[in-house]
Scaffold this active site. Structure first.
Site, PDB file in Angstrom:
ATOM      1  N   CYS A 137       0.816  -1.219   0.000  1.00 50.08           N
ATOM      2  CA  CYS A 137       0.000   0.000   0.000  1.00 50.08           C
ATOM      3  C   CYS A 137       0.848   1.267   0.000  1.00 50.08           C
ATOM      4  O   CYS A 137       0.452   2.276  -0.590  1.00 50.08           O
ATOM      5  CB  CYS A 137      -0.978  -0.002   1.174  1.00 50.08           C
ATOM      6  N   LYS A 163      -6.951  -8.830  10.420  1.00 49.02           N
ATOM      7  CA  LYS A 163      -6.794  -7.383  10.275  1.00 49.02           C
ATOM      8  C   LYS A 163      -8.100  -6.811   9.741  1.00 49.02           C
ATOM      9  O   LYS A 163      -8.573  -7.197   8.665  1.00 49.02           O
ATOM     10  CB  LYS A 163      -5.639  -7.060   9.322  1.00 49.02           C
ATOM     11  N   LYS A 206      -5.401  -6.882  14.598  1.00 50.07           N
ATOM     12  CA  LYS A 206      -5.210  -5.450  14.366  1.00 50.07           C
ATOM     13  C   LYS A 206      -6.513  -4.864  13.862  1.00 50.07           C
ATOM     14  O   LYS A 206      -7.091  -5.422  12.927  1.00 50.07           O
ATOM     15  CB  LYS A 206      -4.095  -5.234  13.337  1.00 50.07           C
TER      16      LYS A 206
END
Length: 323
Positions: free
Chosen positions: A119, A194, A247
């Protein structure tokens, strides 16, 4: 007769003896954000105390971390150039590869973890190669690129790989790639559960990784889904992950506990940028006792079942523990 729980709380020595969860400086991994150049240490407005740094400044930061007995860092890269596939991330002279080499040469005792994703490196801000028809990440092509990226980090001397892109099959692909390169003993700490979370906002400022369109809900977890969240981590364990992760952390303590109860693997949590920024804002506003709330938050992660805490608070925690 009713139970008098307070008997075990009356004396401070006994209270300490009976404390069930403890925070240790050894529990922490500290995030660092590397970019090219020299003498660069740029503070991020949304994350006070967090910086983009050139490699020379990162080496100074590592010296400070080691003086606090923080012996592990996780690296994120901010490239000079971005393209549609994140080519910089697959170059042996990438900013992360160069940072790994520099740290391991100067401070071989530092345990270096590399975040493995695209990303930060793509011009569209998504976590891999885009499918032009679905406008989402093309899973299997991205797996090949992740394996390439992981092998570059391994050759640079990284101590652990941490894939964060939430591609299906990423652990297996990376394991095959680094094993084939002769790195069979290199552990993988997978971002196994996540979530597509709004808590990541400030991170996108520091990592310069905000998507140019849309969001990441086609590959990151739906925050509403509990059983799927557990299944994601268990699948990564099956593929060979050595450490699992949840996360974000603070809004997902139930998921941390769920995963903890379904695996015997070590479990990490990422105390993310939004969680950090909220405490900093509350401190600035004078509405909390910052140090006490911060430490209470850390113990919540441990109580939920975390073995490892990735946190921007790590230096502050270390200073408190030294008192």
């Amino acid at each position: 007769m009713f139970t008098r729980f307070r008997r075990n709380r009356m004396h401070p020595v006994l209270r300490d003896m009976l404390t069930q969860n403890h925070i240790r400086v050894e529990d922490f991994i500290y995030p660092l954000f590397a970019r090219s150049g020299k003498g660069i240490k740029k503070e991020v407005l949304s994350m006070p105390g967090v910086f983009q740094m050139s490699i020379d400044e990162i080496l100074k930061e590592c010296k400070e971390l080691l003086s606090l007995d923080i012996k592990s860092v996780i690296l994120f890269g901010i490239p000079d150039t971005k393209d549609s596939v994140g080519s910089e991330a697959m170059c042996e002279h990438s900013i992360i590869a160069e940072t790994i080499r520099a740290i391991k040469q100067e401070y071989p005792q530092m345990f270096v973890v590399s975040d493995l994703c695209f990303c930060e490196y793509t011009d569209h801000g998504h976590c891999g190669v885009l499918n032009p028809h679905t406008h989402s990440v093309e899973n299997d092509i991205t797996l090949e690129n992740l394996a390439t990226q992981a092998l570059i980090h391994a050759k640079a001397g990284v101590d652990m790989i941490a894939p964060s892109g939430m591609m299906d099959g990423m652990v297996e692909a990376i394991r095959d790639g680094i094993d084939g390169g002769g790195f069979v003993d290199l552990p993988i700490m997978s971002y196994s559960t996540k979530f597509a979370s709004a808590y990541y906002g400030p991170f996108r400022d520091v990592a310069e990784s905000a998507p140019s369109f849309g969001d990441r809900r086609t590959y990151q977890m739906n925050p509403a889904n509990r059983t799927e969240a557990i299944a994601e981590s268990i699948e990564d364990e099956r593929q060979g992950a050595d450490i699992l992760m949840v996360k974000p952390a603070l809004a997902y303590l139930d998921i941390i506990r769920d995963v903890r109860e379904h695996t015997s693997k070590p479990l990490a949590v990422y105390n993310v940028s939004g969680e950090y920024a909220m405490l900093k804002a509350a401190e600035k506003a004078g509405v909390i006792d910052y140090e006490k709330v911060m430490m209470e938050t850390m113990i919540a992660f441990k109580r939920a079942g975390a073995d490892i805490i990735i946190s921007y608070h790590a230096k502050e925690v270390a200073n408190i523990l030294k008192k």
